[in-house]
Design an enzyme around this catalytic site. Structure first.
Site, PDB file in Angstrom:
ATOM      1  N   GLY A  42      -8.540 -14.212  -7.076  1.00 39.09           N
ATOM      2  CA  GLY A  42      -8.907 -13.489  -5.869  1.00 39.09           C
ATOM      3  C   GLY A  42      -8.008 -13.799  -4.693  1.00 39.09           C
ATOM      4  N   SER A  68     -12.354 -18.773 -21.369  1.00 42.54           N
ATOM      5  CA  SER A  68     -11.422 -19.082 -20.284  1.00 42.54           C
ATOM      6  C   SER A  68     -11.655 -20.493 -19.774  1.00 42.54           C
ATOM      7  CB  SER A  68     -11.608 -18.099 -19.122  1.00 42.54           C
ATOM      8  OG  SER A  68     -10.896 -18.593 -18.001  1.00 42.54           O
ATOM      9  N   ASP A 113       2.462   1.959  -3.151  1.00 47.55           N
ATOM     10  CA  ASP A 113       2.627   2.360  -4.567  1.00 47.55           C
ATOM     11  C   ASP A 113       1.805   3.600  -4.917  1.00 47.55           C
ATOM     12  OD1 ASP A 113       0.215   0.867  -4.616  1.00 47.55           O
ATOM     13  OD2 ASP A 113       0.735  -0.266  -6.432  1.00 47.55           O
ATOM     14  N   LEU A 159      -2.673 -12.399  -5.763  1.00 48.66           N
ATOM     15  CA  LEU A 159      -1.437 -12.607  -6.530  1.00 48.66           C
ATOM     16  C   LEU A 159      -1.559 -11.959  -7.905  1.00 48.66           C
ATOM     17  CD1 LEU A 159      -0.762 -16.350  -5.563  1.00 48.66           C
ATOM     18  CD2 LEU A 159       0.208 -14.303  -4.514  1.00 48.66           C
ATOM     19  N   SER A 160      -2.537 -11.092  -8.044  1.00 47.29           N
ATOM     20  CA  SER A 160      -2.685 -10.273  -9.252  1.00 47.29           C
ATOM     21  C   SER A 160      -3.125 -11.007 -10.497  1.00 47.29           C
ATOM     22  CB  SER A 160      -1.372  -9.579  -9.571  1.00 47.29           C
ATOM     23  OG  SER A 160      -1.322  -8.399  -8.898  1.00 47.29           O
ATOM     24  N   SER A 161      -4.125 -11.851 -10.352  1.00 50.39           N
ATOM     25  CA  SER A 161      -4.618 -12.522 -11.563  1.00 50.39           C
ATOM     26  C   SER A 161      -5.173 -11.499 -12.552  1.00 50.39           C
ATOM     27  CB  SER A 161      -5.666 -13.578 -11.219  1.00 50.39           C
ATOM     28  OG  SER A 161      -6.705 -13.016 -10.456  1.00 50.39           O
ATOM     29  N   TYR A 190     -10.380  -1.038  -0.559  1.00 48.79           N
ATOM     30  CA  TYR A 190      -9.152  -0.516  -1.169  1.00 48.79           C
ATOM     31  C   TYR A 190      -9.274   0.977  -1.515  1.00 48.79           C
ATOM     32  CZ  TYR A 190      -5.076  -0.417  -4.252  1.00 48.79           C
ATOM     33  OH  TYR A 190      -3.877  -0.108  -4.834  1.00 48.79           O
ATOM     34  N   HIS A 229       0.829  -1.207   0.000  1.00 51.51           N
ATOM     35  CA  HIS A 229       0.000   0.000   0.000  1.00 51.51           C
ATOM     36  C   HIS A 229       0.871   1.268   0.000  1.00 51.51           C
ATOM     37  CE1 HIS A 229      -3.991  -1.836   0.179  1.00 51.51           C
ATOM     38  NE2 HIS A 229      -3.423  -2.775   0.905  1.00 51.51           N
ATOM     39  N   ASP A 265       1.499  -3.903  -9.633  1.00 49.93           N
ATOM     40  CA  ASP A 265       1.221  -5.233 -10.176  1.00 49.93           C
ATOM     41  C   ASP A 265       1.590  -5.326 -11.655  1.00 49.93           C
ATOM     42  OD1 ASP A 265       0.222  -5.526  -7.669  1.00 49.93           O
ATOM     43  OD2 ASP A 265      -1.884  -5.644  -8.258  1.00 49.93           O
TER      44      ASP A 265
END
Ligand code: GLA
Length: 393
Positions: free
Chosen positions: A125, A68, A37, A128-130, A225, A35, A175
């Site tokens: 979710g 997907s 960036d 890890l920045s999917s 966020y 937190h 990310d």
């Protein structure tokens, strides 16, 4: 889930004998600097070897078709190259759509439609920045299929813009940056204000990084966020009454203590304290790593977690339980939550020989307290978003 044969899947989903091109963008972990960036501070993330695969080919018409393997029930999601507005019904496909839309709006000529198959092995979710991974894999596939001359930094910034303006989450640049510029075996120290960055090899001797997934799902959009970001912005405005600073990243710990009374609201003061101290902690952590002092690095990771728990309040019972259990295990150098928080994953640096013991003890404590199990992965630090060699699916 073992990786399916993506070529077979592509040919069957899109009913074609053609050989598509193949791309990969990783997920990321953040070692320290959380937190910070969007507060103009420093972060220290690394790309991992889990990520999103995309197989893609151009079409002769203007149709975009997305599929997907992670969400087979939504079937093929289809839209027209000329109609790229956000559409709730398009669900996960809004991420690649947003990227296509913003690349085109930035003047990159995308002349035809495409068929694209995605497969991700990053848990969704999990922090890890999917989402950044799917944005960046779309960026590199557009670059290759349409032979675009796009600077990697611009692609990274467009990915962030998709997140901010198209999806509606006011996230920072960490990310997309880590995913866009990751390097095998290296983490990167990024100054989020200037975007200057350096790679730092992660040599952990006889230790490994374990990712511990709380299996408590979080979604950035639904989380607090944006509220945290607004609180930090208000604290900055208050400090600017007397300090000539551009961001909380410009403030040292000492300066903060001297001027914190300017921040009117007590909660905002707490949030800003985290942002300021975490930034300094990140710089100190890197110095310790350079000196080979892994113990000190781990201690700073622990302090980072405590600050995210007490001052930033983004951890929650699941992350706190798993991190505390990790701290208690032999052979653990340090542990903390990683990513936005509110569920998702923690990371721990653990002595190789004690990993099995670590997993079973932490899982036992976690399951007893939370009521369901955690999942563990060993993190390998890999390269950033790229096309895979011909014939590799
Ligand atoms: C999410 C955001 C990042 C960063 C982290 C917290 O991952 O996408 O920009 O703010 O949370 O450090």
């Amino acid at each position: 889930m073992t990786k399916p044969d993506l070529l077979v899947e592509f040919q069957s989903v899109f009913n074609t004998p053609n050989l598509p091109r193949s791309f990969f963008a990783p997920g990321r972990i953040n070692l320290i600097g959380e937190h910070t960036d969007y507060n103009g501070g420093h972060v220290f993330p690394a790309a991992i070897t889990f990520g999103t695969y995309a197989l893609a080919q151009k079409r002769d018409d203007q149709k975009l078709r997305f599929f997907s393997l992670n969400f087979p029930d939504t079937g093929i999601i289809e839209c027209d190259l000329m109609d790229l507005a956000y559409n709730k019904a398009h669900d996960w496909a809004n991420f690649p759509k947003g990227m296509i839309s913003y690349m085109r709006d930035s003047g990159f000529p995308l002349s035809t439609g495409m068929d694209i198959l995605f497969y991700g092995n990053i848990p969704n979710g999990a922090g890890l920045s999917s989402s950044a991974s799917i944005e960046m894999v779309t960026g590199v596939l557009l670059e290759a299929l349409f032979e675009l001359d796009i600077d990697r930094l611009q692609m990274i910034q467009l990915g962030q813009k998709v997140e901010n303006d198209y999806i509606g989450v006011s996230s920072g640049i960490m990310d997309q940056f880590a995913i866009g510029k990751g390097k095998k075996g290296q983490a990167m120290l990024l100054n989020c204000q200037t975007l200057a960055y350096n790679y730092a090899p992660i040599e952990l001797d006889n230790h490994v990084i374990i990712i511990a997934n709380t299996n408590k799902q979080r979604t950035l959009a639904g989380s607090k966020y944006n509220e945290r970001r607004a609180q930090c912005e208000q604290a900055l405005t208050d400090l600017q009454v007397e300090l000539s600073i551009q961001s909380l990243g410009d403030v040292s710990n000492d300066q903060f203590e001297q001027y914190k009374h300017l921040i009117q609201d007590a909660t905002n003061r707490q949030r800003a304290k985290h942002a300021v101290y975490e930034n300094e902690r990140t710089l100190t952590a890197l110095q310790q790593l350079h000196k080979g002092n892994l113990e000190a690095f781990g201690q700073l990771m622990n302090e980072s977690h405590t600050s995210l728990q007490q001052d930033y309040e983004v951890t929650g019972i699941e992350l706190d339980t798993i991190v505390k259990a990790a701290w208690e295990q032999p052979g653990v150098i340090g542990a903390r939550m990683t990513g936005a928080g509110f569920g998702g994953c923690a990371i721990a640096i653990v002595e190789k020989d004690l990993v099995d013991n670590f997993k079973s003890n932490v899982n036992q404590i976690y399951s007893e307290t939370i009521g369901y199990a955690a999942t563990f992965y060993t993190a390998a630090i890999g390269d950033g978003a790229r096309e895979l060699t011909e014939g590799v699916y």
